[in-house]
Each structure stands twice: as structure tokens, then as C-alpha cells.
Design a protein around this motif. Structure first.
Motif, PDB file in Angstrom:
ATOM      1  N   LEU A  20       0.854  -1.183   0.000  1.00 19.59           N
ATOM      2  CA  LEU A  20       0.000   0.000   0.000  1.00 19.59           C
ATOM      3  C   LEU A  20       0.890   1.233   0.000  1.00 19.59           C
ATOM      4  N   SER A  21       0.763   2.047  -0.998  1.00 19.55           N
ATOM      5  CA  SER A  21       1.552   3.268  -1.140  1.00 19.55           C
ATOM      6  C   SER A  21       0.585   4.421  -1.354  1.00 19.55           C
ATOM      7  N   LEU A  22       0.634   5.404  -0.458  1.00 20.01           N
ATOM      8  CA  LEU A  22      -0.266   6.552  -0.544  1.00 20.01           C
ATOM      9  C   LEU A  22       0.531   7.845  -0.532  1.00 20.01           C
ATOM     10  N   VAL A  23      -0.038   8.861  -1.167  1.00 18.45           N
ATOM     11  CA  VAL A  23       0.564  10.183  -1.164  1.00 18.45           C
ATOM     12  C   VAL A  23      -0.428  11.201  -0.622  1.00 18.45           C
ATOM     13  N   ALA A  24       0.133  12.282  -0.116  1.00 16.94           N
ATOM     14  CA  ALA A  24      -0.640  13.473   0.231  1.00 16.94           C
ATOM     15  C   ALA A  24      -0.275  14.499  -0.826  1.00 16.94           C
ATOM     16  N   GLU A  25      -1.290  15.081  -1.433  1.00 16.78           N
ATOM     17  CA  GLU A  25      -1.078  16.011  -2.544  1.00 16.78           C
ATOM     18  C   GLU A  25      -1.827  17.306  -2.245  1.00 16.78           C
ATOM     19  N   LEU A  26      -1.153  18.413  -2.466  1.00 12.57           N
ATOM     20  CA  LEU A  26      -1.774  19.716  -2.269  1.00 12.57           C
ATOM     21  C   LEU A  26      -1.395  20.598  -3.452  1.00 12.57           C
ATOM     22  N   GLU A  27      -2.391  21.140  -4.116  1.00 14.50           N
ATOM     23  CA  GLU A  27      -2.168  21.996  -5.280  1.00 14.50           C
ATOM     24  C   GLU A  27      -1.264  21.314  -6.306  1.00 14.50           C
ATOM     25  N   PRO A  42       3.774  -5.723   2.951  1.00 14.40           N
ATOM     26  CA  PRO A  42       3.475  -7.031   3.549  1.00 14.40           C
ATOM     27  C   PRO A  42       4.732  -7.674   4.141  1.00 14.40           C
ATOM     28  N   ILE A  43       4.561  -8.292   5.309  1.00 15.37           N
ATOM     29  CA  ILE A  43       5.651  -9.022   5.959  1.00 15.37           C
ATOM     30  C   ILE A  43       5.135 -10.398   6.369  1.00 15.37           C
ATOM     31  N   ALA A  44       6.055 -11.334   6.516  1.00 16.20           N
ATOM     32  CA  ALA A  44       5.702 -12.682   6.957  1.00 16.20           C
ATOM     33  C   ALA A  44       5.784 -12.742   8.472  1.00 16.20           C
ATOM     34  N   GLY A  45       4.888 -13.470   9.045  1.00 18.52           N
ATOM     35  CA  GLY A  45       4.799 -13.630  10.497  1.00 18.52           C
ATOM     36  C   GLY A  45       3.361 -13.930  10.822  1.00 18.52           C
ATOM     37  N   PRO A  46       2.693 -13.039  11.537  1.00 20.03           N
ATOM     38  CA  PRO A  46       1.265 -13.257  11.769  1.00 20.03           C
ATOM     39  C   PRO A  46       0.497 -13.089  10.457  1.00 20.03           C
ATOM     40  N   GLU A  47      -0.669 -13.653  10.424  1.00 19.24           N
ATOM     41  CA  GLU A  47      -1.494 -13.594   9.219  1.00 19.24           C
ATOM     42  C   GLU A  47      -1.823 -12.152   8.834  1.00 19.24           C
ATOM     43  N   ARG A  48      -1.595 -11.814   7.551  1.00 19.30           N
ATOM     44  CA  ARG A  48      -1.960 -10.511   6.965  1.00 19.30           C
ATOM     45  C   ARG A  48      -1.373  -9.338   7.739  1.00 19.30           C
ATOM     46  N   ALA A  49      -0.048  -9.351   7.866  1.00 19.80           N
ATOM     47  CA  ALA A  49       0.677  -8.304   8.595  1.00 19.80           C
ATOM     48  C   ALA A  49       1.389  -7.361   7.627  1.00 19.80           C
ATOM     49  N   LEU A  50       1.480  -6.108   8.054  1.00 24.56           N
ATOM     50  CA  LEU A  50       2.160  -5.067   7.284  1.00 24.56           C
ATOM     51  C   LEU A  50       3.227  -4.395   8.139  1.00 24.56           C
ATOM     52  N   ALA A  51       4.213  -3.825   7.461  1.00 23.54           N
ATOM     53  CA  ALA A  51       5.205  -2.966   8.113  1.00 23.54           C
ATOM     54  C   ALA A  51       5.035  -1.569   7.550  1.00 23.54           C
ATOM     55  N   LEU A  52       5.035  -0.574   8.430  1.00 21.61           N
ATOM     56  CA  LEU A  52       4.870   0.823   8.020  1.00 21.61           C
ATOM     57  C   LEU A  52       6.244   1.481   7.943  1.00 21.61           C
ATOM     58  N   LEU A  84      -7.244   2.296   4.672  1.00 25.72           N
ATOM     59  CA  LEU A  84      -7.111   1.476   3.467  1.00 25.72           C
ATOM     60  C   LEU A  84      -6.697   0.053   3.843  1.00 25.72           C
ATOM     61  N   ALA A  85      -5.776  -0.071   4.786  1.00 25.92           N
ATOM     62  CA  ALA A  85      -5.339  -1.400   5.227  1.00 25.92           C
ATOM     63  C   ALA A  85      -6.518  -2.181   5.827  1.00 25.92           C
ATOM     64  N   ARG A  86      -7.318  -1.528   6.654  1.00 28.43           N
ATOM     65  CA  ARG A  86      -8.512  -2.192   7.219  1.00 28.43           C
ATOM     66  C   ARG A  86      -9.483  -2.593   6.113  1.00 28.43           C
ATOM     67  N   ASP A  87      -9.721  -1.680   5.179  1.00 32.47           N
ATOM     68  CA  ASP A  87     -10.647  -1.950   4.080  1.00 32.47           C
ATOM     69  C   ASP A  87     -10.195  -3.137   3.234  1.00 32.47           C
ATOM     70  N   ARG A  88      -8.902  -3.378   3.193  1.00 29.40           N
ATOM     71  CA  ARG A  88      -8.352  -4.479   2.392  1.00 29.40           C
ATOM     72  C   ARG A  88      -8.069  -5.714   3.247  1.00 29.40           C
ATOM     73  N   ASN A  89      -8.619  -5.714   4.441  1.00 27.87           N
ATOM     74  CA  ASN A  89      -8.571  -6.876   5.334  1.00 27.87           C
ATOM     75  C   ASN A  89      -7.187  -7.254   5.849  1.00 27.87           C
ATOM     76  N   TRP A  90      -6.311  -6.279   5.996  1.00 25.07           N
ATOM     77  CA  TRP A  90      -5.059  -6.530   6.702  1.00 25.07           C
ATOM     78  C   TRP A  90      -5.386  -6.591   8.190  1.00 25.07           C
ATOM     79  N   ARG A  91      -4.638  -7.375   8.937  1.00 26.07           N
ATOM     80  CA  ARG A  91      -4.979  -7.623  10.334  1.00 26.07           C
ATOM     81  C   ARG A  91      -4.135  -6.840  11.330  1.00 26.07           C
ATOM     82  N   CYS A  92      -2.884  -6.516  10.974  1.00 19.65           N
ATOM     83  CA  CYS A  92      -2.022  -5.802  11.926  1.00 19.65           C
ATOM     84  C   CYS A  92      -0.914  -5.065  11.175  1.00 19.65           C
ATOM     85  N   VAL A  93      -0.350  -4.069  11.874  1.00 11.08           N
ATOM     86  CA  VAL A  93       0.723  -3.244  11.305  1.00 11.08           C
ATOM     87  C   VAL A  93       1.808  -3.087  12.366  1.00 11.08           C
TER      88      VAL A  93
END
Length: 176
Positions: free
Chosen positions: A51-58, A69-79, A104-113
Motif C-alpha cells: 500500500l503506497s499513498l501520497v498526500a497532494e496539495l495543489e 506485507p511481511i511474513a509472520g502473523p497472518e496478513r501483517a504489514l510494516a509501516l 485502506l489497510a482495514r478496508d483491504r482486510n489486513w490484520r495488523c501493522v
């Protein structure tokens, strides 16, 4: 509404597109250096689940966040990385970028970060060091935090987290 919150409310928070790559690279290089920016690009180009997001202004990208995504617990992410151009810090842009990324992570069913960062900053989003105690990493300690996006996502789990090589290179580049 304060001026800072007003600026954050005017920004557009969206997923990174292919046409954003040059601007995101320049932003990462200005915040973390060119080595980190190159590694960040490798992560953005990595797994489709990143998941890659930007903040854009003007029509200018002023912030970027990446959840890998990282391996370990089910559906884990690293920020990481989470970068805001210096002129836009203290304007709530980073806060809103984190909120949008976690939604966005919740909406895509990721479980932890998991994140290695400033507890004072990340705890306001629900990240806790104690939640990350179940994970085995070399940087374990008070700055290593986790957030369960789904209740009890880490209950009963313990073990090593496996990060992509590009993520480990990014962490090394940022923390030099």
C-alpha cells in the motif's frame, strides 16, 4: 478550525500512481537521502499488496507513506517510510496520511501493522510497544510498536517477522 488542520483537510490523500514515482522518489530523497529513496522505490514496485499513498496539495506531492506485507502473523504489514516535505510538517499532513493508510489497510482486510518509530507519534493511532512484544526482531524495544487492525489479530501468535530485503535495506539507510 486551525490553519494547520485546514491545510490538512484541503490535501488529497490517494494511492500512489505510476506517474507519481519521480515525485515520490524526490520527496524520499529530500527527507531520507538518495539511498533510502532508491530502496523505497523497490518496495513500491514490489508485491502487488504493498500500500503506497501520497498526500497532494495543489498538484504537488507533499507526503508519502508505505505499508509493506511481511511474513509472520497472518496478513501483517510494516509501516515505513513515512515522509513529509519539511515545509509541510506540523500541518497535520502526516497524521492524516497515517489515518488514510490505516483505513485502506482495514478496508483491504489486513490484520495488523508493525512500525519502528516515535511512540509519542504513533501511539495516538493505537500503536503500542506491548502489542509488538510477541514479535521477534532485532530492534525490539519501546520504539517497536504494533497495531491490531482487527481485534485480537495477534492473540496467541508469537515468532519472528520476516521483512522483504528491500525493507531491511531501507531501515538501514534511514537509521544511519
Amino acid at each position: 478550525m486551525s490553519e494547520r488542520k485546514s491545510i490538512a483537510a484541503r490535501a488529497n490523500y490517494r494511492e500512489t500512481g505510476a506517474s507519481d514515482r519521480i515525485e515520490v522518489h524526490a520527496l524520499q530523497a529530500s527527507v531520507y537521502g538518495t539511498g533510502a529513496a532508491g530502496v523505497s522505490e523497490a518496495l513500491i514496485s514490489g508485491p502487488a499488496d504493498t500500500l503506497s499513498l501520497v498526500a497532494e496539495l495543489e498538484e504537488q506531492i507533499i507526503g508519502h507513506i508505505l505499508l509493506t506485507p511481511i511474513a509472520g502473523p497472518e496478513r501483517a504489514l510494516a509501516l515505513a517510510p513515512h515522509a513529509i516535505l519539511p515545509a509541510w510538517r506540523d500541518m497535520q499532513i502526516g497524521t492524516e496520511l497515517v489515518r488514510h493508510a490505516l483505513k485502506l489497510a482495514r478496508d483491504r482486510n489486513w490484520r495488523c501493522v508493525f512500525v519502528y518509530g516515535q511512540p509519542d507519534y504513533y501511539c495516538r493511532f493505537g500503536f503500542r510497544s506491548s502489542t509488538a512484544d510477541c514479535a521477534e526482531v532485532i530492534w525490539q524495544g519501546p520504539r517497536f510498536l504494533a497495531l491490531e487492525l482487527e481485534p485480537a489479530a495477534l492473540a496467541g501468535w508469537s515468532g519472528a517477522l520476516e521483512y522483504p530485503d528491500a525493507y531491511l535495506a531501507l531501515a538501514e539507510a534511514i537509521h544511519r
